[in-house]
Design an enzyme around this catalytic site. Structure first.
Site, mmCIF file in Angstrom:
data_model
loop_
_atom_site.group_PDB
_atom_site.id
_atom_site.type_symbol
_atom_site.label_atom_id
_atom_site.label_comp_id
_atom_site.label_asym_id
_atom_site.label_seq_id
_atom_site.Cartn_x
_atom_site.Cartn_y
_atom_site.Cartn_z
ATOM 1 N N ARG A 82 0.749 -1.147 -0.143
ATOM 2 C CA ARG A 82 0.058 -0.092 0.045
ATOM 3 C C ARG A 82 0.770 1.336 0.015
ATOM 4 N NH1 ARG A 82 -3.532 1.424 -2.546
ATOM 5 N NH2 ARG A 82 -4.273 -0.367 -2.448
ATOM 6 N N LYS B 105 1.846 24.372 -1.627
ATOM 7 C CA LYS B 105 0.551 23.964 -1.335
ATOM 8 C C LYS B 105 0.711 22.299 -1.551
ATOM 9 C CE LYS B 105 -1.596 28.009 -2.674
ATOM 10 N NZ LYS B 105 -2.528 28.741 -3.696
ATOM 11 N N LYS C 109 5.216 38.016 1.198
ATOM 12 C CA LYS C 109 3.749 37.968 0.316
ATOM 13 C C LYS C 109 2.889 38.925 1.105
ATOM 14 C CE LYS C 109 2.635 34.119 -1.480
ATOM 15 N NZ LYS C 109 1.879 32.921 -1.696
ATOM 16 N N GLU D 186 6.324 39.645 -3.270
ATOM 17 C CA GLU D 186 5.083 39.627 -4.012
ATOM 18 C C GLU D 186 4.429 41.179 -4.213
ATOM 19 O OE1 GLU D 186 0.450 38.415 -2.452
ATOM 20 O OE2 GLU D 186 1.961 36.560 -2.820
ATOM 21 N N ASP E 48 1.239 38.889 -8.686
ATOM 22 C CA ASP E 48 0.120 38.002 -8.049
ATOM 23 C C ASP E 48 -1.307 38.572 -8.600
ATOM 24 O OD1 ASP E 48 -0.793 35.749 -6.118
ATOM 25 O OD2 ASP E 48 -1.522 37.528 -5.090
#
Length: 290
Positions: free
Chosen positions: A107, A142, A174, A207, A229
């Site tokens: 698995r 992410k 950011k 950013e 962005d």
């Protein structure tokens, strides 16, 4: 396709061993009682990895490490390699040895390879959409907690480029960093002060959310890349013209396979796409006795 190796800083033998042992501890606990209960201790068998979909194969360098960690006596025979295009019916590898060990490793091998292959496949697909431009495809942070090492690896196999691995190896200022620090110039100045005080040398990316912020970043200087962005293609073109090659540029924010080609044609150097790792469909694979 790009085949990674231990030359990539996060793909060390120590990091891979830690990942595998942690994953096995989560799955096996105090024993694979299904295998222990039903399979004689001296039983030996073999299995093969069957491909049940179409895409780009990934995880072939990881699979033997998992089998070895479970049982060093297992014999792994690769028939394909990372980055190979595969179709339904292909056989990626065979494994032979103690039957209990094959079942215990099954698995984890499948979970890793299915998701890694899905990421590599999608990365390769997006790369075809920006072919002919100078833009390079980046991943993001992410990622799935505790599975980042495999997801970033899969992006490389698919022909993408890894962005920073984590919060520790690059500074990205950011929108919230900018807002909390009082503005772009303040955020950059504070960052340089921090790096000087701590003796660190890290690349700095800022950013920007508008052409005005792009100009502020240019005025402040002291950076290594400007992120653009959630800008429209027209805004991206204006920003690229304004920056005029003084710093590399990165388009980010909501970029999809429907929009990525137009974004690439604006002249940006990089395009970061979170969907490479957070929204992919796994490639269907199956480990079968034969």
């Amino acid at each position: 396709m790009q085949t990674p190796s231990a030359a990539y800083s996060y793909l060390t033998p120590e990091a891979l061993t830690t990942f595998i042992r942690t994953a096995l501890a989560e799955d096996v606990g105090d024993g694979d009682h299904s295998a222990l209960a039903s399979i004689p201790a001296d039983a030996r068998n073999r299995a093969q990895l069957l491909v049940k979909g179409e895409g780009l194969l990934a995880g072939m360098a990881l699979a033997p490490l998992i089998f070895k960690e479970v049982d060093a006596s297992l014999v792994f025979t690769p028939l394909l390699a990372d980055g190979d295009l595969v179709k339904h019916g292909d056989i990626a590898f065979t494994v032979e040895g103690p039957a209990r060990s094959i079942l215990t490793a099954e698995r984890l091998v499948l979970n890793c390879m299915q998701r890694m292959s899905g990421i590599a496949t999608y990365t390769a697909h997006l790369n075809t959409l920006i072919a002919g431009t100078s833009a390079k495809l980046l991943d993001t942070r992410k990622t799935t907690p505790n599975f980042r090492i495999c997801e970033k690896w899969a992006v490389l196999i698919g022909g993408g480029v890894n962005h920073r691995y984590g919060l520790f190896d690059m500074i990205i200022l950011k929108d919230n960093h900018v807002d909390y620090s009082g503005g772009i110039a303040q955020a950059i100045a504070a960052t340089h002060d921090y790096l000087e005080k701590t003796g660190r040398r890290l690349p700095i990316e800022i950013e920007t959310r508008s052409l005005d912020e792009v100009q502020q970043a240019l005025d402040a200087g002291g950076i290594d890349r400007i992120m653009l962005d959630n800008m429209s293609p027209d805004q991206l073109r204006e920003a690229v013209a304004l920056i005029a090659g003084r710093f590399p540029t990165e388009a980010s924010g909501g970029i999809t396979e429907k929009t990525i080609a137009e974004v690439a044609r604006t002249g940006v150097d990089y395009i970061s796409v979170g969907a490479l790792t957070h929204s992919v469909k796994s490639l269907d694979l199956s480990l079968k006795a034969y």
